[in-house]
Design an enzyme around this catalytic site. Structure first.
Site, short mmCIF file in Angstrom:
data_model
loop_
_atom_site.label_atom_id
_atom_site.label_comp_id
_atom_site.label_asym_id
_atom_site.label_seq_id
_atom_site.Cartn_x
_atom_site.Cartn_y
_atom_site.Cartn_z
N ASP A 58 0.84 -1.21 0.00
CA ASP A 58 0.00 0.00 0.00
C ASP A 58 0.87 1.25 0.00
O ASP A 58 0.37 2.37 -0.11
CB ASP A 58 -1.00 -0.01 1.16
CG ASP A 58 -0.34 0.02 2.52
OD1 ASP A 58 0.90 -0.10 2.60
OD2 ASP A 58 -1.07 0.16 3.53
N SER A 59 2.20 1.05 0.07
CA SER A 59 3.13 2.17 -0.13
C SER A 59 2.92 2.80 -1.49
O SER A 59 3.38 3.91 -1.75
CB SER A 59 4.58 1.70 0.00
OG SER A 59 4.82 0.59 -0.85
N ASP A 92 -1.04 -6.34 -0.35
CA ASP A 92 -1.20 -5.63 0.92
C ASP A 92 -2.68 -5.27 1.10
O ASP A 92 -3.28 -4.67 0.21
CB ASP A 92 -0.38 -4.33 0.84
CG ASP A 92 0.29 -3.99 2.13
OD1 ASP A 92 0.05 -4.69 3.12
OD2 ASP A 92 1.09 -3.02 2.13
N GLU A 150 -1.48 -5.45 8.77
CA GLU A 150 -0.67 -4.80 9.80
C GLU A 150 -1.30 -5.03 11.18
O GLU A 150 -2.52 -5.04 11.30
CB GLU A 150 -0.59 -3.29 9.53
CG GLU A 150 0.16 -2.95 8.27
CD GLU A 150 0.33 -1.44 8.07
OE1 GLU A 150 -0.03 -0.66 8.97
OE2 GLU A 150 0.83 -1.05 6.99
N GLU A 167 9.18 -3.95 10.57
CA GLU A 167 9.65 -2.66 10.02
C GLU A 167 10.19 -1.75 11.13
O GLU A 167 9.52 -1.52 12.14
CB GLU A 167 8.46 -1.98 9.31
CG GLU A 167 8.81 -0.63 8.72
CD GLU A 167 7.77 -0.07 7.75
OE1 GLU A 167 6.78 -0.78 7.44
OE2 GLU A 167 7.98 1.06 7.29
O1 KIV Z 1 3.57 -1.21 1.64
C1 KIV Z 1 4.77 -1.44 1.68
O2 KIV Z 1 5.51 -1.22 0.72
C2 KIV Z 1 5.33 -1.97 2.92
C3 KIV Z 1 6.78 -1.72 3.17
C4 KIV Z 1 7.13 -1.87 4.59
C5 KIV Z 1 7.67 -2.59 2.38
O3 KIV Z 1 4.64 -2.55 3.69
#
Ligand code: KIV
Length: 265
Positions: free
Chosen positions: A43-44, A82, A114, A181
């Site tokens: 989701d980055s 994600d 998460e 992380e």
């Molecule tokens: O969304 C993302 O790119 C992540 C990073 C910590 C790699 O979760």
């Protein structure tokens, strides 16, 4: 050879797992050709692709659009989608439907969520629905409004103990992998040896079972004024993107990355 969850699980303990984000078809092809073990459609993408300030505003539909682009490349890497903010926070039924879309429509191999203790029931339900889950602890960007900034987690005794308990509880709930992380090296070492599942770090030092980087950071194109300490630009000194990706994989497998300079103590 297509990389599977059992294949990744068998790499536990060797510190060789290479993981990287990708958000589109050509990048997924390149990542696969570099023999990256796991590709995360993170989701980055809210920040590095869409230009938002944080990851909170990206939706399931937006994520799915990118997951499909990645799996259209048929990468040999395991594809992890994600789960974005609010897609697994409301109730189990919605969480299952949203995760199921990533598997059924997006053709992802696994999903990532998460959080620790409070995600136990969701993780159990996903596993019951045959959806492999990667947990994510330490700095969890979807909690940014509660954490108050992007900084190292688990520095004091209480928070450190909490992270150890949360990691164990994610494994007990059935998570097959853990992303850790931004935690100090000694804590990530302790979590990695505590768990039977592979722990993949970002800003978590060299002692985890593997490493992940955001591809824009790895190629030095993330638009950040000052990249975080754990970031290394592998394109610098490489003749092409392909060479940079292979250099990253080799650096992880030969334990040259992350170095002390990229690690929090
Ligand atoms: O969304 C993302 O790119 C992540 C990073 C910590 C790699 O979760």
């Amino acid at each position: 050879m297509k990389k599977t969850v059992p294949y990744i699980n068998n790499l536990k303990g060797n510190r060789v797992i290479s993981m990287m984000t990708a958000y589109d078809y050509p990048t997924a092809k390149a990542v696969s050709e570099a023999e990256i073990d796991i590709v995360l459609v993170g989701d980055s993408l809210a920040q590095v692709v869409l230009g938002h300030d944080d990851t909170l505003s990206v939706t399931v539909d937006e994520m799915l659009h990118h997951v499909k682009a990645v799996t259209n490349a048929n990468p040999s890497s395991l594809v992890v989608a994600d789960m974005p903010y609010l897609s697994y926070h409301i109730n189990i039924s919605d969480s299952l439907k949203n995760a199921g879309r990533f598997i059924q429509e997006g053709k992802a191999d696994a999903v990532k969520v998460e959080g620790g203790e409070k995600r136990k029931e969701v993780i159990k339900a996903l596993i019951d629905a045959e959806i492999p889950v990667m947990g994510h602890l330490g700095l969890t960007p979807q909690s940014i409004n509660r954490i108050g900034g992007y900084f190292v987690q688990g520095r004091d005794k209480k928070k450190r103990q909490k992270l150890l308990v949360e990691a164990q509880s994610l494994e007990n709930a059935g998570a097959e992998m853990l992303l850790l992380e931004c935690v100090p090296n000694d804590l990530s070492k302790e979590i990695t040896s505590l768990l039977k599942i592979p722990v993949i770090g970002i800003g978590a030092g060299p002692e985890t079972d593997g490493q992940i980087m955001v591809i824009h950071d790895l190629l030095g194109i993330s638009c950040l004024e000052k990249p975080p300490k754990f970031v290394k630009d592998f394109l610098k000194g490489s003749s092409s993107v392909e060479v940079a990706l292979k250099k990253y994989v080799k650096s992880v497998k030969t334990k040259k990355f992350p170095s002390r300079a990229h690690t929090f103590y």
